[in-house]
Design an enzyme around this catalytic site. Structure first.
Site, mmCIF file in Angstrom:
data_model
loop_
_atom_site.group_PDB
_atom_site.id
_atom_site.type_symbol
_atom_site.label_atom_id
_atom_site.label_comp_id
_atom_site.label_asym_id
_atom_site.label_seq_id
_atom_site.Cartn_x
_atom_site.Cartn_y
_atom_site.Cartn_z
ATOM 1 N N GLY A 41 57.150 1.290 40.719
ATOM 2 C CA GLY A 41 58.759 0.986 40.156
ATOM 3 C C GLY A 41 59.324 2.265 39.678
ATOM 4 C CB THR A 42 57.873 5.159 37.971
ATOM 5 O OG1 THR A 42 57.471 4.466 36.880
ATOM 6 C CG2 THR A 42 58.327 6.596 37.337
ATOM 7 C CG ASN A 49 60.324 -3.120 29.462
ATOM 8 O OD1 ASN A 49 61.369 -2.468 29.489
ATOM 9 N ND2 ASN A 49 59.276 -2.073 28.843
ATOM 10 C CD GLN A 53 58.258 -6.322 32.673
ATOM 11 O OE1 GLN A 53 57.727 -7.544 32.737
ATOM 12 N NE2 GLN A 53 57.592 -5.374 32.297
ATOM 13 C CB SER A 112 56.387 -2.525 40.074
ATOM 14 O OG SER A 112 55.107 -1.847 39.977
ATOM 15 C CB ALA A 113 52.598 -4.715 43.757
ATOM 16 C CG HIS A 114 51.259 -2.805 37.993
ATOM 17 N ND1 HIS A 114 51.365 -3.113 36.634
ATOM 18 C CD2 HIS A 114 52.406 -1.993 38.122
ATOM 19 C CE1 HIS A 114 52.249 -2.280 36.052
ATOM 20 N NE2 HIS A 114 52.680 -1.501 36.991
ATOM 21 C CB THR A 144 48.891 7.800 55.173
ATOM 22 O OG1 THR A 144 49.140 8.987 56.166
ATOM 23 C CG2 THR A 144 48.147 6.760 56.165
ATOM 24 C CB CYS A 147 54.225 3.868 28.076
ATOM 25 S SG CYS A 147 56.069 3.468 27.683
HETATM 26 N N1 PLP Z 1 60.667 -0.636 34.635
HETATM 27 C C1 PLP Z 1 60.170 -1.603 33.864
HETATM 28 C C2 PLP Z 1 61.393 -2.458 33.491
HETATM 29 C C3 PLP Z 1 58.973 -1.955 33.460
HETATM 30 O O1 PLP Z 1 58.376 -2.832 32.686
HETATM 31 C C4 PLP Z 1 58.081 -0.974 34.205
HETATM 32 C C5 PLP Z 1 56.542 -1.076 33.743
HETATM 33 O O2 PLP Z 1 56.130 -1.016 32.575
HETATM 34 C C6 PLP Z 1 58.575 0.150 35.071
HETATM 35 C C7 PLP Z 1 59.734 0.291 35.265
HETATM 36 C C8 PLP Z 1 57.285 1.258 35.660
HETATM 37 O O3 PLP Z 1 56.786 0.538 36.792
HETATM 38 P P1 PLP Z 1 55.621 0.886 37.390
HETATM 39 O O4 PLP Z 1 54.461 0.847 36.546
HETATM 40 O O5 PLP Z 1 55.465 0.285 38.719
HETATM 41 O O6 PLP Z 1 55.942 2.538 37.624
#
Ligand code: PLP
Length: 374
Positions: free
Chosen positions: A71-72, A151, A179, A199-201, A237, A326
Site C-alpha cells: 500500500g505504501t 486505520n 483498511q 494492500s494484500a496483508h 519481475t 508502526c
Molecule cells: N495505509 C493505511 C491506511 C494503512 O493502515 C497501512 C498499513 O498499516 C498502509 C497504508 C501501509 O500499507 P503497507 O503495509 O502495505 O505498506
C-alpha cells in the site's frame, strides 16, 4: 501460553486456502512471466487471471489494476505521479492520514513547488466536507487524497460523496483504501474515484504485495524504472506467488463478506458492551459508529498506566495496539489521536482493538479479565 490476536488493522493472518494457492504457484509456476516459453507463458497467465479476479471484485477493468509491493508503494507512486505527470499543483489531504501519505507529502514538498492543504477534521474524527468544498473552490489543479477507513479510529469516509465533490470542482481523487478493500463493497464503476491504494496483508493475504487502481484514461509514468513489467509502469519481475495469493485472498474475502462481517460486527458490539460493564467511564475515540472491525477505546485508567498496559497485555499473550501499528511501543502520542483528543485525554491510555472473523467472544472475555488486572 494462550495467544490472542486483536491487532487486525496492523496485519491479518493468511487464510489457509491462500497459503495452499501460494505454495502451488511456488512449486509449479516458477517461470518468469516475461519469458516467452511455456514456463513464462504459464506464469503470465496466472498474473493476468489474478488481475482480472481483483478487478472484478471492485467492478474495475483489469487494465486499471497495477501490481505493487504494498500500500505504501501505491500511495507513493500515485501522489508523485499526480504532481509530475498530471501537473497537479496542490494536494488536499488530512492530518489523520497514514504516514505512507503524510510523510510522502512532506518529501514531495521538498522536491516540487507543491501546495498542501489539510482539510479540517471534526472532533469525531470525520472530514469537514464544507471545508473540503471551500478549499476546492480555489481554482488550482488539485488532487484530493483522503483515506477510506482510518486505520486507528475506524472512521469511514463517504467515498461517493467525496468523489462527487472532487468531480464537481475538477479535482482528481485518490483514496488510501488499505483498511477497507476486502472488508466492504467498493464499486469503482459507480464511484468516480481516480486512484485507489490497497494492500494484500490487510485482507488475509500475503505481505509484500498490493495494487494501485488507476482509472482508465489517466496516464501516469513509472516511479521504478527497468523492464516492461506492468506495461512499463512498474518494473521488476512480478512476485507471482504473492500476486496469486492476493487475488485468492480478495476473492475469498468478498465471497465470505456477509458472514464474516456479521461475525465481526457482533464481536465488536460484545467488546463495547463488556468494556462498558467493566470499565464505566470509557470513551470511544473517533466517531461512535466507526468501521465494524476497529474500536479505539480510551480507558478510564490512570495516566501512569499508559505505557504499562500494552506490555502487560503482551505478557498475557494478547496483541492489541496503541495508535497505529508502526507507533506501538513508542511513547509519542499517535498523530491521529492528537488531532481529535484534547490535552488531558491524549495522555490517558487508549487501545486500538481490531478484529477479524478468527476472533471469538472467549478471547474478548480474556482481554477484559486481563485489563482488570492491569
Ligand atoms: N495505509 C493505511 C491506511 C494503512 O493502515 C497501512 C498499513 O498499516 C498502509 C497504508 C501501509 O500499507 P503497507 O503495509 O502495505 O505498506
Amino acid at each position: 501460553m494462550k495467544k490472542v490476536y486483536l491487532d487486525n488493522a496492523a496485519t491479518t493472518a493468511i487464510r489457509p486456502e491462500v497459503i495452499s494457492e501460494m505454495a502451488m504457484v511456488m512449486q509449479q509456476e516458477f517461470g518468469n512471466p516475461s519469458s516467452t516459453h511455456s514456463f513464462g507463458r504459464s506464469s503470465k497467465s496466472i498474473l493476468e487471471l489474478s488481475r482480472k479476479t481483483i478487478a472484478k471484485q471492485l467492478h474495475a477493468a483489469a487494465q486499471e489494476i497495477i501490481f505493487t509491493s504494498c500500500g505504501t508503494e501505491s500511495n507513493n507512486w500515485i501522489l508523485r505521479s499526480a504532481i509530475r505527470d498530471l501537473k497537479v499543483q496542490r494536494i488536499i489531504s488530512s492530518k489523520i492520514e497514514h504516514h505512507a501519505v503524510l510523510h510522502t507529502l512532506e518529501e514531495l514538498q521538498k522536491e516540487f513547488a507543491l501546495a498542501v492543504d489539510y482539510v479540517k477534521i471534526k472532533r469525531d474524527g470525520s472530514v469537514d466536507m464544507t471545508h473540503l468544498s471551500e478549499l476546492l473552490s480555489q481554482n488550482k489543479p488539485t488532487l484530493v487524497s483522503l483515506m477510506h477507513v482510518n486505520n486507528e479510529t475506524g472512521n469511514v469516509l463517504d467515498l461517493d460523496k467525496t468523489a462527487r465533490i472532487c468531480k464537481q470542482y475538477g479535482a482528481y481523487f485518490h483514496t488510501d483504501a488499505v483498511q477497507s478493500v476486502g472488508k466492504t463493497e467498493i464499486d469503482l464503476q459507480q464511484i468516480p474515484i481516480d486512484f485507489l491504494s490497497a494492500s494484500a496483508h490487510k485482507f488475509h493475504g500475503p505481505k509484500g504485495v498490493g495494487f494501485a487502481f488507476v482509472r482508465k484514461g489517466i496516464v501516469l509514468q513509472p516511479m521504478i524504472f527497468g523492464g516492461e513489467q506492468e506495461k512499463g509502469l512498474r518494473a521488476g519481475t512480478e512476485a507471482i506467488h504473492n500476486i496469486a495469493g492476493m487475488a485468492k485472498a480478495l476473492k475469498l474475502s468478498y465471497q465470505h463478506l456477509e458472514t464474516e462481517r456479521n461475525i465481526i460486527t457482533e464481536l465488536k458490539s460484545y467488546l463495547i458492551e463488556q468494556i462498558g460493564i467493566h470499565f464505566p467511564g470509557y470513551k470511544i475515540n473517533g466517531c461512535g459508529e466507526g468501521f465494524y472491525n476497529i474500536a479505539n477505546i480510551l480507558l478510564p485508567f490512570d495516566e501512569q498506566k499508559t505505557i504499562m498496559i500494552l506490555f502487560n497485555l503482551d505478557m498475557k499473550g494478547i496483541a492489541v495496539s496503541r495508535g497505529s501499528a508502526c507507533q506501538s511501543g513508542s511513547v509519542k502520542p499517535s498523530h491521529v489521536l492528537a488531532e481529535i483528543l484534547d490535552e488531558s485525554d491524549i495522555r490517558k491510555p487508549s487501545l486500538r482493538i481490531s478484529l477479524s472473523h478468527y476472533n471469538t467472544k472467549d478471547e474478548i472475555d480474556y482481554l477484559i479479565e486481563s485489563l482488570k488486572t492491569v
